[in-house]
Motif scaffolding. Structure first.
Motif, PDB file in Angstrom:
ATOM      1  N   UNK A   1       0.700  -1.416  -0.121  1.00  0.00           N
ATOM      2  CA  UNK A   1      -0.094  -0.188   0.029  1.00  0.00           C
ATOM      3  C   UNK A   1       0.862   1.464  -0.011  1.00  0.00           C
ATOM      4  N   UNK A   2       0.146   2.180  -0.548  1.00  0.00           N
ATOM      5  CA  UNK A   2       0.894   3.768  -0.381  1.00  0.00           C
ATOM      6  C   UNK A   2       0.853   4.218   0.995  1.00  0.00           C
ATOM      7  N   UNK A   3       1.792   4.692   1.212  1.00  0.00           N
ATOM      8  CA  UNK A   3       1.924   5.608   2.483  1.00  0.00           C
ATOM      9  C   UNK A   3       1.704   7.089   2.385  1.00  0.00           C
ATOM     10  N   UNK A   4       0.635   7.562   2.878  1.00  0.00           N
ATOM     11  CA  UNK A   4       0.272   8.954   2.714  1.00  0.00           C
ATOM     12  C   UNK A   4       0.500   9.742   3.843  1.00  0.00           C
ATOM     13  N   UNK A   5       1.203  10.674   3.721  1.00  0.00           N
ATOM     14  CA  UNK A   5       1.878  11.777   4.774  1.00  0.00           C
ATOM     15  C   UNK A   5       0.463  12.524   5.351  1.00  0.00           C
ATOM     16  N   UNK A   6       0.408  12.489   6.634  1.00  0.00           N
ATOM     17  CA  UNK A   6      -0.535  13.568   7.301  1.00  0.00           C
ATOM     18  C   UNK A   6      -0.129  14.605   7.528  1.00  0.00           C
ATOM     19  N   UNK A   7      -0.124  15.805   6.651  1.00  0.00           N
ATOM     20  CA  UNK A   7       0.229  17.054   6.557  1.00  0.00           C
ATOM     21  C   UNK A   7      -0.053  17.730   7.947  1.00  0.00           C
ATOM     22  N   UNK A   8      -1.178  17.317   8.776  1.00  0.00           N
ATOM     23  CA  UNK A   8      -1.750  18.027   9.922  1.00  0.00           C
ATOM     24  C   UNK A   8      -0.703  17.715  11.098  1.00  0.00           C
ATOM     25  N   UNK A   9       0.084  16.772  10.830  1.00  0.00           N
ATOM     26  CA  UNK A   9       1.043  16.246  11.793  1.00  0.00           C
ATOM     27  C   UNK A   9       2.292  17.190  11.889  1.00  0.00           C
ATOM     28  N   UNK A  10       2.659  18.002  10.755  1.00  0.00           N
ATOM     29  CA  UNK A  10       3.826  18.630  10.651  1.00  0.00           C
ATOM     30  C   UNK A  10       3.702  19.978  10.785  1.00  0.00           C
ATOM     31  N   UNK A  11       4.757  20.753  11.219  1.00  0.00           N
ATOM     32  CA  UNK A  11       4.720  22.347  11.609  1.00  0.00           C
ATOM     33  C   UNK A  11       4.108  22.710  12.785  1.00  0.00           C
ATOM     34  N   UNK A  12       3.738  21.729  13.809  1.00  0.00           N
ATOM     35  CA  UNK A  12       3.075  22.006  14.791  1.00  0.00           C
ATOM     36  C   UNK A  12       4.328  22.799  15.944  1.00  0.00           C
ATOM     37  N   UNK A  13       3.509  23.608  16.875  1.00  0.00           N
ATOM     38  CA  UNK A  13       4.519  24.081  17.858  1.00  0.00           C
ATOM     39  C   UNK A  13       4.964  22.767  18.952  1.00  0.00           C
ATOM     40  N   UNK A  14       6.299  22.832  18.929  1.00  0.00           N
ATOM     41  CA  UNK A  14       6.960  21.850  19.951  1.00  0.00           C
ATOM     42  C   UNK A  14       8.236  22.280  19.950  1.00  0.00           C
ATOM     43  N   UNK A  15       8.831  21.741  21.044  1.00  0.00           N
ATOM     44  CA  UNK A  15      10.181  22.188  21.365  1.00  0.00           C
ATOM     45  C   UNK A  15      11.100  21.092  20.408  1.00  0.00           C
TER      46      UNK A  15
ATOM     47  N   UNK B   1       9.228  20.450   3.924  1.00  0.00           N
ATOM     48  CA  UNK B   1       8.251  20.596   5.220  1.00  0.00           C
ATOM     49  C   UNK B   1       8.878  21.303   6.319  1.00  0.00           C
ATOM     50  N   UNK B   2       8.347  21.615   7.382  1.00  0.00           N
ATOM     51  CA  UNK B   2       8.654  21.920   8.607  1.00  0.00           C
ATOM     52  C   UNK B   2       8.324  20.786   9.594  1.00  0.00           C
ATOM     53  N   UNK B   3       9.424  20.240  10.189  1.00  0.00           N
ATOM     54  CA  UNK B   3       8.922  19.306  11.237  1.00  0.00           C
ATOM     55  C   UNK B   3       8.263  19.827  12.500  1.00  0.00           C
ATOM     56  N   UNK B   4       8.691  21.126  13.106  1.00  0.00           N
ATOM     57  CA  UNK B   4       8.029  21.822  13.965  1.00  0.00           C
ATOM     58  C   UNK B   4       7.832  23.362  13.529  1.00  0.00           C
ATOM     59  N   UNK B   5       7.085  24.123  14.032  1.00  0.00           N
ATOM     60  CA  UNK B   5       7.036  25.641  13.674  1.00  0.00           C
ATOM     61  C   UNK B   5       8.599  26.096  13.710  1.00  0.00           C
ATOM     62  N   UNK B   6       9.078  26.667  12.605  1.00  0.00           N
ATOM     63  CA  UNK B   6      10.453  27.254  12.743  1.00  0.00           C
ATOM     64  C   UNK B   6      11.365  26.294  12.778  1.00  0.00           C
ATOM     65  N   UNK B   7      11.242  25.129  12.496  1.00  0.00           N
ATOM     66  CA  UNK B   7      12.241  23.973  12.447  1.00  0.00           C
ATOM     67  C   UNK B   7      12.266  23.062  11.046  1.00  0.00           C
TER      68      UNK B   7
END
Length: 310
Positions: free
Chosen positions: A2-16, A53-59
């Motif tokens: 199966x294809x793996x589809x990236x959940x874009x809502x889990x990226x770019x979140x605010x975290x350390x 992509x941004x792993x986290x906000x500003x990262x």
């Protein structure tokens, strides 16, 4: 695979930064665990390329790659897989999902919606408790054509396969190991392997041409529809109930339309196959009748809504 589809809502979140680093390490492990089932056949599908992509906000990913030799090695492991973007690049046609919208917590979700539509798996960066689950419930909004020709949106809660930790992969492993034919990519493959894919369904000979010429946009919807009919037939006891308990919306034709649903059956007799399930985009129909003496469902038509002049 199966294809793996990236959940874009889990990226770019605010975290350390520490949380982001740990999440990326887990993400790489999860993706590689899936790939171990079929290294040559696994693709990671995202709306934009991973390196953007941004792993986290500003990262951003680029900063993470250069942060340590370990991160660079992990990035190389990801690069060993094919990254395909945008999401619609893996659809049978670019407009295949124009009739659909998927939402999670009242926000449109591209990756997870595509995972459900294409019968794949959604994968998330584990930065929030929401993604610590092996399935996610989405609200699916679908534009369907009614029997009178009008159109309306229908809402349905659907479950999408989801991974964000290696134990989630283990939960889906048996499904992932099924033959690739279970995810037939063409209508012809559906026909050629119908006995294995749908052991509780029977098909009239006329459906061979219909499936062989099936619109590419309809392959996944038809496959899903047949799977649900087969599951309903598998649980059916004709001695107890005249019809199976349907797993999808099944309706009969009205009296005035029954005459266009008569087909020559396998024994040469003409019978009415007026029960039908719907699939989209457009007015797709699968006509069938329950065969109680065999505890099977016999399919007579797979294609567009039958018009009186056809």
């Amino acid at each position: 695979m199966p294809l793996l589809f990236l959940n874009e809502k889990s990226w770019g979140r605010t975290c350390d930064k520490a949380r982001a680093e740990a999440a990326m390490a887990d993400f790489v492990d999860v993706v590689r665990a899936v790939a171990d089932e079929d290294r040559s056949g696994t693709s990671l599908v995202s709306e934009v390329e991973l390196k953007s992509l941004d792993i986290a906000d500003g990262y951003p990913v680029g900063k993470w790659i250069g942060g340590s030799p370990k991160n660079h090695v992990r990035w190389q492991r990801l690069l060993a897989l094919r990254n395909r973007a945008p999401v619609r690049s893996v659809y049978p046609t670019p407009d295949a999902d124009d009739h659909l919208e998927y939402r999670y917590e009242d926000a449109t979700v591209v990756g997870m919606g595509a995972a459900h539509f294409m019968d794949g798996v959604a994968v998330s960066l584990p930065v929030a408790p929401s993604w610590s689950t092996s399935s996610v419930t989405l609200d699916r909004r679908e534009l369907v054509e009614l029997e009178d020709g009008s159109q309306e949106f229908e809402h349905e809660a659907v479950e999408v396969r989801h991974v964000s930790a290696v134990p989630h992969v283990d939960e889906h492993r048996s499904w992932m190991r099924r033959s690739a034919l279970a995810r037939a990519a063409t209508g012809r493959q559906i026909w050629e392997h119908k006995e294995d894919l749908y052991p509780h369904l029977q098909f009239l000979p006329r459906t061979e041409a219909q499936l062989s010429d099936l619109d590419p946009r309809w392959v996944v919807p038809v496959r899903r529809c047949l799977e649900r009919l087969d599951a309903a037939a598998a649980d059916w006891d004709a001695a107890v109930a005249p019809e199976p308990e349907w797993r999808s919306r099944v309706t009969p034709e009205g009296e005035t339309r029954k005459r266009v649903c008569r087909f020559e059956d396998v024994d040469g007799e003409w019978r009415t196959f007026h029960l039908h399930a719907r699939f989209t985009p457009g007015a797709g129909r699968i006509h069938f009748r329950p065969v109680g003496e065999e505890n099977r469902i016999r399919v007579a038509h797979v294609g567009r809504k039958i018009r009186p002049d056809l």
